[in-house]
Design a protein around this motif. Structure first.
Motif, mmCIF file in Angstrom:
data_model
loop_
_atom_site.group_PDB
_atom_site.id
_atom_site.type_symbol
_atom_site.label_atom_id
_atom_site.label_comp_id
_atom_site.label_asym_id
_atom_site.label_seq_id
_atom_site.Cartn_x
_atom_site.Cartn_y
_atom_site.Cartn_z
ATOM 1 N N GLU A 492 0.811 -1.217 0.000
ATOM 2 C CA GLU A 492 0.000 0.000 0.000
ATOM 3 C C GLU A 492 0.840 1.261 0.000
ATOM 4 O O GLU A 492 0.302 2.364 -0.044
ATOM 5 C CB GLU A 492 -0.917 0.029 1.237
ATOM 6 C CG GLU A 492 -2.006 -1.019 1.230
ATOM 7 C CD GLU A 492 -2.879 -0.913 2.470
ATOM 8 O OE1 GLU A 492 -4.119 -0.943 2.322
ATOM 9 O OE2 GLU A 492 -2.337 -0.780 3.579
ATOM 10 N N GLY A 493 2.158 1.092 0.133
ATOM 11 C CA GLY A 493 2.998 2.269 0.197
ATOM 12 C C GLY A 493 3.168 2.811 1.595
ATOM 13 O O GLY A 493 3.584 3.966 1.774
ATOM 14 N N ASN A 517 3.475 10.473 -0.119
ATOM 15 C CA ASN A 517 3.863 9.679 -1.281
ATOM 16 C C ASN A 517 5.135 8.884 -0.984
ATOM 17 O O ASN A 517 5.837 9.136 -0.006
ATOM 18 C CB ASN A 517 4.076 10.587 -2.495
ATOM 19 C CG ASN A 517 2.790 11.291 -2.900
ATOM 20 O OD1 ASN A 517 1.696 10.749 -2.762
ATOM 21 N ND2 ASN A 517 2.915 12.514 -3.406
ATOM 22 N N PHE A 518 5.433 7.929 -1.851
ATOM 23 C CA PHE A 518 6.546 7.028 -1.587
ATOM 24 C C PHE A 518 7.123 6.501 -2.892
ATOM 25 O O PHE A 518 6.521 6.600 -3.965
ATOM 26 C CB PHE A 518 6.076 5.831 -0.748
ATOM 27 C CG PHE A 518 5.300 4.812 -1.572
ATOM 28 C CD1 PHE A 518 5.924 3.670 -2.054
ATOM 29 C CD2 PHE A 518 3.968 5.025 -1.897
ATOM 30 C CE1 PHE A 518 5.236 2.753 -2.833
ATOM 31 C CE2 PHE A 518 3.265 4.113 -2.685
ATOM 32 C CZ PHE A 518 3.899 2.974 -3.152
ATOM 33 N N ILE A 519 8.287 5.877 -2.794
ATOM 34 C CA ILE A 519 8.879 5.058 -3.849
ATOM 35 C C ILE A 519 9.451 3.815 -3.193
ATOM 36 O O ILE A 519 10.128 3.908 -2.164
ATOM 37 C CB ILE A 519 9.980 5.814 -4.619
ATOM 38 C CG1 ILE A 519 9.351 6.803 -5.613
ATOM 39 C CG2 ILE A 519 10.909 4.851 -5.363
ATOM 40 C CD1 ILE A 519 10.356 7.666 -6.344
ATOM 41 N N SER A 520 9.167 2.648 -3.763
ATOM 42 C CA SER A 520 9.695 1.384 -3.248
ATOM 43 C C SER A 520 10.577 0.750 -4.316
ATOM 44 O O SER A 520 10.193 0.695 -5.490
ATOM 45 C CB SER A 520 8.549 0.436 -2.882
ATOM 46 O OG SER A 520 9.041 -0.809 -2.428
ATOM 47 N N LEU A 521 11.764 0.261 -3.898
ATOM 48 C CA LEU A 521 12.728 -0.294 -4.840
ATOM 49 C C LEU A 521 13.092 -1.726 -4.464
ATOM 50 O O LEU A 521 13.585 -1.974 -3.354
ATOM 51 C CB LEU A 521 14.013 0.547 -4.853
ATOM 52 C CG LEU A 521 13.875 2.040 -5.152
ATOM 53 C CD1 LEU A 521 15.246 2.708 -5.073
ATOM 54 C CD2 LEU A 521 13.242 2.271 -6.517
ATOM 55 N N ARG A 596 4.980 4.182 -6.742
ATOM 56 C CA ARG A 596 5.236 3.015 -7.585
ATOM 57 C C ARG A 596 6.182 2.063 -6.851
ATOM 58 O O ARG A 596 7.012 2.463 -6.048
ATOM 59 C CB ARG A 596 5.888 3.417 -8.912
ATOM 60 C CG ARG A 596 5.104 4.383 -9.774
ATOM 61 C CD ARG A 596 3.906 3.709 -10.447
ATOM 62 N NE ARG A 596 3.299 4.563 -11.447
ATOM 63 C CZ ARG A 596 2.400 5.516 -11.187
ATOM 64 N NH1 ARG A 596 2.056 5.755 -9.914
ATOM 65 N NH2 ARG A 596 1.882 6.249 -12.158
ATOM 66 N N PHE A 597 6.019 0.777 -7.173
ATOM 67 C CA PHE A 597 6.959 -0.253 -6.740
ATOM 68 C C PHE A 597 7.830 -0.602 -7.944
ATOM 69 O O PHE A 597 7.333 -1.125 -8.947
ATOM 70 C CB PHE A 597 6.208 -1.497 -6.256
ATOM 71 C CG PHE A 597 5.371 -1.265 -5.029
ATOM 72 C CD1 PHE A 597 5.887 -1.496 -3.765
ATOM 73 C CD2 PHE A 597 4.066 -0.798 -5.134
ATOM 74 C CE1 PHE A 597 5.121 -1.286 -2.632
ATOM 75 C CE2 PHE A 597 3.289 -0.584 -4.007
ATOM 76 C CZ PHE A 597 3.815 -0.818 -2.748
ATOM 77 N N LYS A 609 7.475 -1.838 -13.031
ATOM 78 C CA LYS A 609 6.919 -0.880 -12.082
ATOM 79 C C LYS A 609 5.435 -1.158 -11.896
ATOM 80 O O LYS A 609 4.699 -1.403 -12.857
ATOM 81 C CB LYS A 609 7.155 0.560 -12.533
ATOM 82 C CG LYS A 609 6.642 0.932 -13.921
ATOM 83 C CD LYS A 609 7.040 2.372 -14.244
ATOM 84 C CE LYS A 609 6.630 2.738 -15.673
ATOM 85 N NZ LYS A 609 7.044 4.117 -16.022
ATOM 86 N N LEU A 610 5.024 -1.156 -10.643
ATOM 87 C CA LEU A 610 3.637 -1.434 -10.302
ATOM 88 C C LEU A 610 3.118 -0.312 -9.427
ATOM 89 O O LEU A 610 3.835 0.234 -8.588
ATOM 90 C CB LEU A 610 3.515 -2.766 -9.550
ATOM 91 C CG LEU A 610 4.010 -4.017 -10.285
ATOM 92 C CD1 LEU A 610 4.010 -5.203 -9.334
ATOM 93 C CD2 LEU A 610 3.128 -4.304 -11.486
ATOM 94 N N THR A 611 1.846 0.049 -9.629
ATOM 95 C CA THR A 611 1.219 1.036 -8.753
ATOM 96 C C THR A 611 0.696 0.326 -7.520
ATOM 97 O O THR A 611 0.453 -0.880 -7.525
ATOM 98 C CB THR A 611 0.059 1.742 -9.466
ATOM 99 O OG1 THR A 611 -0.913 0.764 -9.861
ATOM 100 C CG2 THR A 611 0.551 2.484 -10.694
ATOM 101 N N ARG A 612 0.513 1.090 -6.449
ATOM 102 C CA ARG A 612 -0.045 0.486 -5.247
ATOM 103 C C ARG A 612 -1.514 0.173 -5.479
ATOM 104 O O ARG A 612 -2.191 0.760 -6.316
ATOM 105 C CB ARG A 612 0.123 1.402 -4.042
ATOM 106 C CG ARG A 612 -0.563 2.749 -4.156
ATOM 107 C CD ARG A 612 -0.291 3.566 -2.907
ATOM 108 N NE ARG A 612 -0.651 4.960 -3.092
ATOM 109 C CZ ARG A 612 -0.365 5.904 -2.206
ATOM 110 N NH1 ARG A 612 0.288 5.608 -1.100
ATOM 111 N NH2 ARG A 612 -0.706 7.163 -2.423
#
Length: 620
Positions: A492-493, A517-521, A596-597, A609-612
């Motif tokens: 979910e971010g 907001n966030f970014i996951s790597l 985005r992931f 890249k995937l959206t939450r």
């Protein structure tokens, strides 16, 4: 602080001129610091400060947040509704006869089946007198994430239903086959589990060359590519040389009392452990290089949690080890297969008064957003956590009091993590607490066996505010907690926190408040080790930077999500992301969209890249 560090450096220089080792040179100071006060604690007494210059000054007023500007943070314990009902067994809950029944378990979160969702592994303990193989014997547990807010216990199907005095766990893809393997530490024989890639594991400890003596007590562990050859090696922290017949009983010795109470004995008075390093041979086996590498040279310490990191920016992983009732160890990577303990001269062996502490958990993070890894360590009761600011070139300053973390002394800290509660881009702090002596409850000493969590919010000027009272009643519930791990369990971010509670069910803290907001790597190595452990990432956003690394182990003998999570606040994108892979290769990504992931493969950039999820999985 610089003058205190210089003072220790001068002692070491004089000792070297006299032909003394660093440990011998510092021994008179250590003896003075360890002089017993009226508290009489065997695990930690309150040391008399050395006659060193005063504490670091408070930070100058800046643009920090006021208390009214702190956004809502509200954690709810959702463990039961998620199906996490495995009880932790670790000796008696009213009395502890032996130190083995006090340390408790870490926790481990990782995606064992590569479906993109975090699963949960819980080590477990034992009770003296239980029969091995009995139907009610406690085992470790693996919970599969069902991707709907619940978890299913798949321990037996996965081949992980082992019993014994478990401690902690960490993960890493040691054979670079694309599946995360699991290492579990124990009193007695550790266990290395190879991930078969089909939902099952095979124990390969003996085949891998990792057999150890029965009395060996490994606590924390981590996978680390210390020589950057693309294969993950193994570091083990060791606590004490323990057997039931080798220690006195409660009240029988000098180190078997605490504030007048007869309690279990140790660790003082017991033989300290010797840390170990195993080199990965690249064929599924490991070679013990502890002596050759210098890892075993600081001996007789009570090691708990190792914390890897590139602390001086040279691209090579160093290893910090929190130690109980002895100075902490800081292994500098000498880039030639060897390490040197520079704990004293770096400022990390002692607190700002030059005194030993009883360190438990430890976490690294760039809480000041300067591109450097700072360190926080939890300690025994009658002490505070210790916050070390990284000033570069292996120089650390104790800024605990200046940062506002020196006000609480009655709790005994274990799991600790730098954690961005609100995705603000600034790292906050989550601390788990719990005493080792159940006997304190009957003596009204101002502390209890079960204790609450403590949460600190980053005010962005070097200070933190204690927000425990406003963060939800569940974090204030009392447990004797040990391990802590964080991750985005529901994609979910936002970050949640999983906690192992001694003698009880785990706690699973989910933040119901809105976040930024966030970014996951998720990083995948090619030339580097496949799980990208040791990869450093610098994110630039709206004129500020923050740095983090992919890390195995940490907190208190636990494992966090290997994905790197960056809060962005209200920003819609990161201006630039720089990745420095363990191989030495550098990649730069620009204008990376928020929320985005991302999966990034070394040398190939963004692979996926995937959206939450638009649907909220956890409904409170």
């Amino acid at each position: 602080m610089a003058s205190r560090r210089l003072f220790l450096q001068q002692i070491l220089a004089l000792g070297a001129a006299a032909g003394l080792t660093p440990a011998a040179a510092l021994e008179p100071r250590r003896a003075a610091a360890a002089e017993l006060t009226s508290s009489g604690s065997p695990l930690l007494w309150t040391p008399r400060p050395l006659s060193l210059p005063g504490r670091a000054p408070a930070p100058a007023p800046g643009r920090g947040l006021s208390l009214s500007q702190i956004p809502p943070v509200h954690f709810v314990d959702i463990a039961a509704r998620c199906g996490l009902r495995a009880a932790d067994v670790y000796g008696g809950m009213r009395h502890k006869d032996f130190i083995i029944s006090t340390t408790g378990n870490g926790v481990c979160v990782f995606d064992y089946d590569n479906d993109g969702w975090l699963d949960i592994f819980l080590p477990n303990g034992w009770k003296r007198g239980l029969r091995s193989g009995a139907p009610d014997a406690p085992t470790q547990h693996l919970f599969k994430n069902n991707r709907d807010g619940t978890f299913t216990d798949v321990t037996r199907e996965a081949g992980l239903d082992r019993s014994g005095w478990g401690q902690g766990a960490c993960v890493g893809d040691y054979d670079n086959d694309g599946h995360l393997d699991l290492l579990v530490t124990c009193w007695g024989q550790n266990a290395l589990y190879h991930n078969n890639g089909n939902g099952t594991f095979t124990e390969v400890t003996a085949r891998a060359g990792l057999l150890t003596p029965e009395r060996e007590w490994s606590t924390g562990a981590c996978f680390v590519d210390y020589d950057r050859d693309g294969h993950l090696d193994i570091f083990l922290a060791r606590y004490v040389d323990f057997s039931y017949n080798s220690v006195p009983r409660p009240g029988e010795g000098r180190y078997c009392q605490w504030k007048g109470i007869e309690v279990m004995c140790g660790p003082r008075g017991l033989k300290g452990g010797v840390n170990a390093l195993y080199h990965n041979n690249g064929d599924g086996t490991f070679t013990d290089v502890s002596e050759k590498s210098g890892i075993s040279h600081p001996s007789g310490y009570y090691g708990f949690t190792p914390l890897t990191g590139d602390y001086n920016g040279d691209g090579w992983p160093d290893i910090y080890v929190s130690c109980d009732s002895t100075p902490s160890i800081f292994y500098r990577n000498d880039k030639n297969g060897a390490f040197t303990d520079i704990g004293a001269i770096s400022g990390l062996a002692y607190n700002g008064d030059g005194a030993e502490q009883a360190g438990m958990g430890v976490s690294a993070g760039d809480y000041l957003r300067r591109g450097r890894l700072d360190i926080i360590k939890t300690n025994f009761s009658d002490d505070t956590p210790t916050l070390y600011k990284n000033d570069g070139k292996f120089n650390f300053d104790d800024v605990t009091y200046a940062a506002g973390l020196g006000r609480i002394t009655k709790y005994l800290g274990w799991g600790v993590m730098f954690m961005d509660f609100a995705n603000s881009g600034w790292l906050d702090i989550f601390i788990c607490n719990g005493h080792v002596y159940p006997e304190v409850d009957a003596h009204h000493l101002g502390t209890t066996f079960m204790e609450p969590k403590v949460l600190y919010y980053n005010l962005r000027d070097g200070r933190f505010a204690n927000i425990t009272a406003r963060a939800g009643r569940d974090v204030r519930r009392h447990h004797s907690s040990r391990g802590l791990a964080i991750g985005d369990f529901f994609n979910e971010g936002k970050l949640s926190a999983l906690v192992n509670n001694m003698g009880q069910m785990p706690s699973f803290f989910y933040n119901t408040a809105p976040v930024g907001n966030f970014i996951s790597l998720q990083l995948i190595g090619q030339k580097s080790n496949r799980s990208a452990i040791g990869c450093g990432v610098t994110l630039e956003c709206e004129g500020q930077i923050t740095y983090d690394e992919v890390r195995s182990g940490g907190s208190f003998i636990s494992q966090n999500d290997l994905r790197l999570h960056f809060g962005l606040g209200a920003a819609k994108e990161a201006d630039k992301i720089t990745l420095r892979w363990p191989s030495g290769e550098t990649e730069v990504l620009k204008h990376v969209a928020a929320n985005r992931f991302y999966t990034i493969r070394e040398g190939e950039g963004i692979e996926k890249k995937l959206t939450r999820s638009a649907a909220r999985i956890i409904k409170i």
